[in-house]
Design an enzyme around this catalytic site. Structure first.
Site, PDB file in Angstrom:
ATOM      1  N   LYS A   1      25.914  38.678  -9.309  1.00 39.26           N
ATOM      2  CA  LYS A   1      26.027  37.880  -8.088  1.00 39.26           C
ATOM      3  C   LYS A   1      24.957  36.800  -7.982  1.00 39.26           C
ATOM      4  O   LYS A   1      23.976  36.777  -8.717  1.00 39.26           O
ATOM      5  CB  LYS A   1      26.043  38.805  -6.865  1.00 39.26           C
ATOM      6  CG  LYS A   1      27.372  39.545  -6.773  1.00 39.26           C
ATOM      7  CD  LYS A   1      27.548  40.321  -5.496  1.00 39.26           C
ATOM      8  CE  LYS A   1      28.971  40.896  -5.441  1.00 39.26           C
ATOM      9  NZ  LYS A   1      29.177  41.773  -4.272  1.00 39.26           N
TER      10      LYS A   1
ATOM     11  N   ARG B   1      29.092  49.148  -8.888  1.00 37.61           N
ATOM     12  CA  ARG B   1      30.298  48.453  -9.353  1.00 37.61           C
ATOM     13  C   ARG B   1      29.861  47.282 -10.234  1.00 37.61           C
ATOM     14  O   ARG B   1      29.135  46.396  -9.774  1.00 37.61           O
ATOM     15  CB  ARG B   1      31.085  47.962  -8.139  1.00 37.61           C
ATOM     16  CG  ARG B   1      32.384  47.233  -8.451  1.00 37.61           C
ATOM     17  CD  ARG B   1      33.027  46.766  -7.145  1.00 37.61           C
ATOM     18  NE  ARG B   1      34.324  46.132  -7.359  1.00 37.61           N
ATOM     19  CZ  ARG B   1      34.506  44.855  -7.683  1.00 37.61           C
ATOM     20  NH1 ARG B   1      33.447  44.045  -7.837  1.00 37.61           N
ATOM     21  NH2 ARG B   1      35.719  44.363  -7.845  1.00 37.61           N
TER      22      ARG B   1
END
Length: 279
Positions: A219, A258
């Site tokens: 991210k 995840r």
């Protein structure tokens, strides 16, 4: 570790591998876009150490537009069915009740809704009826304008309070509280400073009393941390940083992490477990 009805039990933080059946996801859009390739990708993730595979057919990157429901179904359901046929534990990443319903019918055992049931009013009743675990993520709106919602005075306190409120709402909607997983929503309506604060205070989120899913993989905040001369590395060059977050999350008692690339994170959570056992 926390356990959830309907899911295997792991003695450490679980690793959820990501299969994006999309042309436009921020890190791997288009790479696994047909059913055969996507199923193969899921099998490869399990071979690398994933405990379960999360299948999604709609990009939720900042600025992304929504895909229509029929297209999402076309992308997701055959991949879920193919992976389940291979004995893989599968979750479905969707904001739509109909997609969740059909994925569960195809064998998915968990619904991972980044909106926590807010995007589709039919989602909570559908999950309650299906009696499967449900990920409630911290969410303030759709991807096309979520960056404008990244305004906080105390991000940890506000995210915790908003998650608590959403948990109460889905329980009121009929979902068994013992089936709820929470996710702080790293990168969703958050700047890098907010994401880092949430990672630093994962123990505050555990105070909500539910298993915690941490989804930091590749991210923007990791790109911000790793930037050289103001230029962040490409998404696929953030996997070592992702594994570092996975180790931190595992140490803080997360139920699962995840990730897009599994191997380094699978090692990281096992090392964290070994250190915990030695303590």
């Amino acid at each position: 570790m926390s356990t959830l009805r309907g899911l295997p039990e792991w003695d450490r933080c679980a690793v959820m591998g990501v299969v994006n059946v999309t042309p436009d996801s921020f890190s791997d859009g288009g790479r696994w876009f047909d059913t055969t390739t996507a199923v193969k990708r899921g099998l490869d993730l399990v071979a690398d150490g994933a405990d379960l595979v999360d299948v999604g057919g709609e990009s939720t990157r900042p600025g992304a537009s929504r895909v229509d429901e029929e297209e999402e179904l076309r992308r997701v359901v055959p991949v879920v069915r193919g992976l389940v046929a291979e004995g893989i534990t599968v979750s479905v990443d969707t904001m739509r009740a109909r997609v969740a319903d059909q994925a569960v019918a195809a064998g998915a055992v968990l619904v991972n809704d980044v909106s926590g049931g807010l995007a589709d009013p039919a989602m909570v009743p559908a999950v309650a009826s299906a009696e499967v675990p449900f990920v409630v993520m911290h969410w303030r709106g759709f991807s096309h304008d979520m960056n404008s919602r990244a305004v906080y005075e105390d991000v940890v306190a506000e995210v915790t309070a908003e998650l608590r409120g959403r948990m109460e709402a889905v329980v009121d909607g009929g979902i068994d509280p013992d089936r709820i997983i929470i996710d702080p929503g790293l990168g969703f309506a958050k700047e890098a400073v907010h994401d880092l604060a949430l990672v630093a205070h994962l123990s505050d989120l555990r105070s909500l009393g539910r298993p915690l899913l941490v989804a930091a993989s590749r991210k923007r905040f990791l790109g911000h941390v790793l930037a050289k001369d103001g230029t962040p590395p490409r998404a696929r060059e953030r996997d070592a940083a992702t594994a570092a977050i996975s180790a931190i999350a595992a140490h803080e008692g997360a139920w699962a992490v995840r990730v897009h690339e599994v191997q380094a994170t699978a090692d990281a959570v096992r090392v964290a477990r070994a250190v915990e056992a030695a303590r």
